[in-house]
Design a protein around this motif. Structure first.
Motif, mmCIF file in Angstrom:
data_model
loop_
_atom_site.group_PDB
_atom_site.id
_atom_site.type_symbol
_atom_site.label_atom_id
_atom_site.label_comp_id
_atom_site.label_asym_id
_atom_site.label_seq_id
_atom_site.Cartn_x
_atom_site.Cartn_y
_atom_site.Cartn_z
ATOM 1 N N GLY A 236 -33.472 10.505 14.984
ATOM 2 C CA GLY A 236 -33.898 10.329 16.359
ATOM 3 C C GLY A 236 -34.934 11.372 16.745
ATOM 4 N N ASP A 237 -34.680 12.049 17.856
ATOM 5 C CA ASP A 237 -35.612 13.074 18.334
ATOM 6 C C ASP A 237 -35.356 14.451 17.734
ATOM 7 O OD1 ASP A 237 -37.052 11.406 20.159
ATOM 8 O OD2 ASP A 237 -35.365 11.510 21.538
ATOM 9 N N PHE A 238 -34.282 14.581 16.930
ATOM 10 C CA PHE A 238 -33.823 15.911 16.531
ATOM 11 C C PHE A 238 -34.318 16.285 15.142
ATOM 12 C CE2 PHE A 238 -30.735 14.188 19.575
ATOM 13 C CZ PHE A 238 -30.964 15.089 20.607
ATOM 14 N N ALA A 239 -35.642 16.350 15.006
ATOM 15 C CA ALA A 239 -36.234 16.743 13.727
ATOM 16 C C ALA A 239 -35.790 18.150 13.341
ATOM 17 C CB ALA A 239 -37.753 16.665 13.804
ATOM 18 N N GLY A 240 -35.767 19.051 14.302
ATOM 19 C CA GLY A 240 -35.371 20.423 14.017
ATOM 20 C C GLY A 240 -33.921 20.515 13.581
ATOM 21 N N GLY A 241 -33.042 19.782 14.255
ATOM 22 C CA GLY A 241 -31.631 19.794 13.882
ATOM 23 C C GLY A 241 -31.404 19.317 12.466
ATOM 24 N N MET A 242 -32.194 18.333 12.035
ATOM 25 C CA MET A 242 -32.091 17.834 10.670
ATOM 26 C C MET A 242 -32.676 18.829 9.668
ATOM 27 S SD MET A 242 -33.685 14.339 8.992
ATOM 28 C CE MET A 242 -35.357 15.005 8.813
ATOM 29 N N LEU A 243 -33.887 19.302 9.942
ATOM 30 C CA LEU A 243 -34.585 20.151 8.979
ATOM 31 C C LEU A 243 -33.904 21.506 8.788
ATOM 32 C CD1 LEU A 243 -38.233 19.322 10.082
ATOM 33 C CD2 LEU A 243 -37.164 18.691 7.908
ATOM 34 N N LYS A 244 -33.417 22.084 9.860
ATOM 35 C CA LYS A 244 -32.766 23.399 9.751
ATOM 36 C C LYS A 244 -31.477 23.310 8.945
ATOM 37 C CE LYS A 244 -34.880 25.004 14.030
ATOM 38 N NZ LYS A 244 -34.677 25.260 15.480
ATOM 39 N N TYR A 245 -30.765 22.188 9.087
ATOM 40 C CA TYR A 245 -29.540 22.028 8.302
ATOM 41 C C TYR A 245 -29.874 21.771 6.835
ATOM 42 C CZ TYR A 245 -24.649 20.831 7.416
ATOM 43 O OH TYR A 245 -23.357 20.817 6.954
ATOM 44 N N LEU A 246 -30.939 20.996 6.594
ATOM 45 C CA LEU A 246 -31.369 20.742 5.221
ATOM 46 C C LEU A 246 -31.851 22.014 4.531
ATOM 47 C CD1 LEU A 246 -33.200 17.346 5.705
ATOM 48 C CD2 LEU A 246 -31.322 17.736 4.108
ATOM 49 N N ARG A 247 -32.388 22.942 5.304
ATOM 50 C CA ARG A 247 -32.837 24.213 4.712
ATOM 51 C C ARG A 247 -31.673 24.939 4.043
ATOM 52 N NH1 ARG A 247 -35.637 27.467 9.082
ATOM 53 N NH2 ARG A 247 -33.513 27.987 9.710
ATOM 54 N N LYS A 248 -30.492 24.847 4.633
ATOM 55 C CA LYS A 248 -29.306 25.505 4.069
ATOM 56 C C LYS A 248 -28.484 24.572 3.188
ATOM 57 C CE LYS A 248 -28.832 28.725 7.943
ATOM 58 N NZ LYS A 248 -27.954 29.186 9.051
ATOM 59 N N ASN A 249 -28.703 23.247 3.345
ATOM 60 C CA ASN A 249 -27.933 22.251 2.596
ATOM 61 C C ASN A 249 -28.909 21.220 2.030
ATOM 62 O OD1 ASN A 249 -24.961 22.940 3.611
ATOM 63 N ND2 ASN A 249 -26.336 23.009 5.375
ATOM 64 N N PRO A 250 -29.704 21.599 1.047
ATOM 65 C CA PRO A 250 -30.852 20.780 0.640
ATOM 66 C C PRO A 250 -30.496 19.498 -0.108
ATOM 67 C CG PRO A 250 -30.644 22.699 -0.770
ATOM 68 C CD PRO A 250 -29.639 22.886 0.322
ATOM 69 N N VAL A 251 -31.379 18.534 0.058
ATOM 70 C CA VAL A 251 -31.426 17.319 -0.751
ATOM 71 C C VAL A 251 -32.815 17.305 -1.377
ATOM 72 C CG1 VAL A 251 -31.345 14.797 -0.711
ATOM 73 C CG2 VAL A 251 -29.813 16.117 0.764
ATOM 74 N N ALA A 252 -32.929 16.855 -2.615
ATOM 75 C CA ALA A 252 -34.185 17.006 -3.365
ATOM 76 C C ALA A 252 -35.394 16.445 -2.618
ATOM 77 C CB ALA A 252 -34.048 16.341 -4.736
ATOM 78 N N GLN A 253 -35.288 15.242 -2.103
ATOM 79 C CA GLN A 253 -36.423 14.589 -1.442
ATOM 80 C C GLN A 253 -36.020 14.143 -0.045
ATOM 81 O OE1 GLN A 253 -37.296 11.425 -4.298
ATOM 82 N NE2 GLN A 253 -39.000 12.609 -5.099
#
Length: 369
Positions: A236-253
């Protein structure tokens, strides 16, 4: 999307708080013979709400109480749902166990706070209910050997409006709430669901996930890569919420997909893309257009344009491919946020789902199973 009403907003109570209050009422009736009505509980942050009972029934070795959930002014899909708790005495040494009745889901995928095969009753509500059982058991001098079954009439249908099916929670709703309080129009529940989606994707071995700003872009990116539902994150609108969590919990792509207007905001450094919390900088957009060959007349027109969509139309008339440069800038902003934890792709779609801009494209692959 439901529009936030004007003025002060009334808080509500989570399904977990309602289940906890119903548990206390049923346990007290099972031990002492009478239901407290209304029933009061103390929440983790000290609030002491009271709840009126709808059901108050007993039988040999069991008691049942129910409460109608009041979500306050929040557009919660479980507002006015009936939360029913049935307690049954268990044998010595059984302890406290939780069970899903009709309308409460079961966990079928790893990565969630509750293990596979367990009812979708989250840790904090379980902790709250256990506290009630323990407190009253001590007062009455009995053991805490009891089965707790929670059911929500119509919960299976309501759950189709939530992220539960995508997260692998099958058959109904989850019993949620870390504080017991529903904050109206809070972003936290949405961001929490994004995080759980990432957890499930990682636990099930997904190497490629996609977050989209809306249904059109989500459908388009799913079709492009053949992604399964559990690889789709409701960004949705929460690009930051997604990206910041992925920074600590990564998925390859990670693919970010969306419409032009939303991704212009990301390109300009905004991590919350909602219209009430970020705006497109038209002067900056005009400068972007100038760098890729737009005429002065076009750039001046962009500065006074009504919307990003209008800008896209203006650029199309002069064959200025602004969506491609916006995709590249959005990818750069996302990469800066994620700090190298994942490979990032950005894809921009028009309102019909046609691709109009792309940066960092991943190799096409067979549909994931």
């Amino acid at each position: 999307m439901t529009r936030k009403p004007e003025g002060p907003l009334r808080k509500g109570w989570t399904t977990g708080a309602c289940a906890t209050a119903a548990t206390r009422a049923a346990w007290q009736a099972l031990l002492g013979g009478t239901f407290p009505d209304p029933v009061s509980i103390t929440l983790p942050r000290g609030e002491t709400p009271s709840f009126d009972l709808v059901k108050s029934e007993t039988g040999p070795g069991w008691a049942r109480a129910s409460i109608i959930k009041d979500a306050g002014d929040d557009p919660d899909v479980t507002h006015h749902a009936e939360i029913i708790v049935t307690l049954r005495r268990a044998g010595p040494g059984h302890g406290i166990s939780f069970h899903a009745g009709p309308g409460v889901g079961m966990v079928t995928k790893p990565g969630l706070p509750i293990g596979v095969g367990e009812p979708a009753i989250n840790p904090k509500p379980r902790e709250m209910m256990i506290a009630q059982i323990t407190e009253l058991a001590a007062q009455f001098g009995v053991a805490t050997d009891v089965e707790i079954e929670i059911s929500i009439p119509g919960g299976a249908e309501i759950a189709q409006k939530t992220w539960n099916p995508r997260l692998g929670i099958i058959g109904g709703l989850s019993v949620l709430g870390t504080t017991g309080v529903v904050i109206p129009f809070s972003c936290s529940s949405w961001i929490h669901s994004i995080h759980r989606g990432i957890d499930v994707a990682r636990a099930t071995g997904r190497t490629h996930v996609a977050g989209a700003t809306g249904k059109t872009s989500e459908s388009a990116i799913q079709a492009l890569y053949g992604l399964p539902d559990d690889a789709l994150l409701d960004m949705g609108d929460f690009a930051g919420g997604m990206l910041k969590y992925l920074r600590k919990n990564p998925v390859a792509q990670v693919t970010i997909a969306g419409g032009f207007g939303k991704l212009v905001k990301l390109a300009q450094g905004h991590m919350d893309l909602h219209s009430s919390r970020s705006q497109v900088d038209m002067d900056r957009l005009a400068e972007t257009a100038r760098h890729i060959g737009a005429s002065k007349t076009l750039c001046d027109t962009i500065k006074t344009a009504n919307t990003a969509r209008h800008v896209l139309e203006l650029c199309a008339r002069e064959n200025v491919t602004i969506a491609s440069i916006i995709a590249r800038q959005a990818r750069e902003a996302a990469m800066a946020t994620i700090d190298g934890a994942c490979a990032i792709e950005v894809v921009i779609f028009d309102r019909q789902g046609a691709m109009i801009g792309r940066a960092g494209a991943f190799e096409q692959h067979a549909p994931q199973e």
